[in-house]
Design an enzyme around this catalytic site. Structure first.
Site, mmCIF file in Angstrom:
data_model
loop_
_atom_site.group_PDB
_atom_site.id
_atom_site.type_symbol
_atom_site.label_atom_id
_atom_site.label_comp_id
_atom_site.label_asym_id
_atom_site.label_seq_id
_atom_site.Cartn_x
_atom_site.Cartn_y
_atom_site.Cartn_z
ATOM 1 N N GLU A 1 0.967 -1.121 0.022
ATOM 2 C CA GLU A 1 -0.063 -0.079 0.091
ATOM 3 C C GLU A 1 0.729 1.424 0.138
ATOM 4 O OE1 GLU A 1 -2.828 0.112 3.048
ATOM 5 O OE2 GLU A 1 -2.858 2.362 3.307
ATOM 6 N N GLU B 1 -2.577 11.955 2.722
ATOM 7 C CA GLU B 1 -3.719 11.108 3.874
ATOM 8 C C GLU B 1 -2.989 12.249 5.180
ATOM 9 O OE1 GLU B 1 -4.563 7.067 5.832
ATOM 10 O OE2 GLU B 1 -2.457 7.233 5.351
#
Length: 321
Positions: free
Chosen positions: A137, A142
């Site tokens: 990932e 974020e």
């Protein structure tokens, strides 16, 4: 986003921890406006991060005006009108996943706006949901609760760590990428060189460009503000070819020094989503430290107008291979 349990020529750097590598890539996918609806699918799934959210499908999102597009803009957003009940479903929002998967590539996001607000947890990332965490990932954009700056992070299966000293603009937070370590914190880098890389600061400057390059030798993330004269013109113009060796030191750099990237990452989809609260934004200590009022779930339930600016705006996504 943390989950719960075409030609390329490479010029590789001789020093493993140095961000000096580069490559030439050719444009493969140019996604603009209405193209988002044919290039992505809307995932109406339970939130893997236990957020106070209800992800809706494309037809529902369009009916509720949670997504719309023009010839040069794509918007995806959360509901900002409904007061929720404590026993009812979470706030309506959108999660999209690219139809195509990518291995070695560069992706450039031209993003004028990202979601902001207490309780929000926006993310732009890549993974293979069917093979997580073994397929890896990459979190490109974020953060939570308006806390700046952005954090870019890898999450992997065991035996993947980052060196202590890396040539990059950002500041490392953790060095072990293993999802089983430290509550799946991953090996993150905060973009401390530019606090306008996330949230209200990002939106106040009209956003900018995020780029991520993935190879078997390194993964790199860059951010350039909208008015940054040093931003490479090939990245910002959507050129037919790009040369990442000319892009300068990345904000975050993840070399294969102590991590076999080829075996820890497989073909991944691009995912863009906005959740609320959940495992990170809703963590009591994290939420309190952000200076947000009340507790996360109560705030999200009771204050829909607080999320008027909780939307993504994309001018384009360009993928190079």
């Amino acid at each position: 986003m943390k989950l719960n349990s075409v030609n390329v020529s490479f010029a590789l750097a001789s020093l493993a921890g140095s961000a000096l590598a580069g490559a030439v890539y050719t444009l493969d996918d140019n996604i603009v406006g209405e193209d988002f609806y044919s290039s992505f699918n809307f995932e109406a799934i339970p939130d893997p991060t236990d957020g106070r959210v209800t992800y809706v499908n494309q037809s529902t999102a369009q009916m509720l005006n949670l997504t719309y597009a023009t010839s040069d803009t794509f918007i995806m957003r959360a509901d900002d009108t409904t007061v929720l009940t404590s026993t009812g479903p979470g706030r309506n929002s959108v999660r999209i996943r690219s139809n195509n998967q990518y291995t070695q590539h560069v992706v450039v996001f031209d993003m004028p706006h990202m979601p902001e607000g207490c309780g929000t947890w926006p993310a732009v990332w890549e993974t293979n949901e069917a093979n997580w965490p073994d397929g890896g990932e990459v979190d490109i954009v974020e953060g939570v609760n308006n806390v700046e700056p952005n954090q870019s992070t890898l999450h992997t299966s065991p035996n993947c760590t980052m060196p202590a000293n890396i040539t990059q603009l950002g500041t490392p937070v953790e060095t072990d990428c293993d999802t089983a370590v430290d509550g799946n914190a991953g090996c993150g880098v905060q973009l401390t060189e530019d606090y306008n890389s996330f949230g209200p600061g990002f939106n106040s400057i009209g956003g900018g460009w995020y780029a991520m390059e993935r190879t078997d030798s390194y993964i790199a993330v860059w951010f350039w503000e909208r008015d940054d004269d040093s931003a490479p013109s090939d990245a910002t113009s959507g050129a037919s070819t790009i040369d990442t060796s000319l892009w300068g030191t990345p904000a975050a750099y993840f070399p294969n020094t102590d991590c076999d990237l080829a075996s820890h990452f497989d073909a991944n989809n691009i995912i863009i989503n906005l959740t609320f609260c959940g495992d990170w934004a809703g963590n009591a200590a994290v939420y309190a430290a952000s200076g947000c009022p009340s507790d996360c779930v109560t705030y999200v339930d009771s204050n829909p107008t607080a999320f008027t600016n909780a939307y993504f705006q994309f001018s384009s996504i360009n993928i190079y291979t």
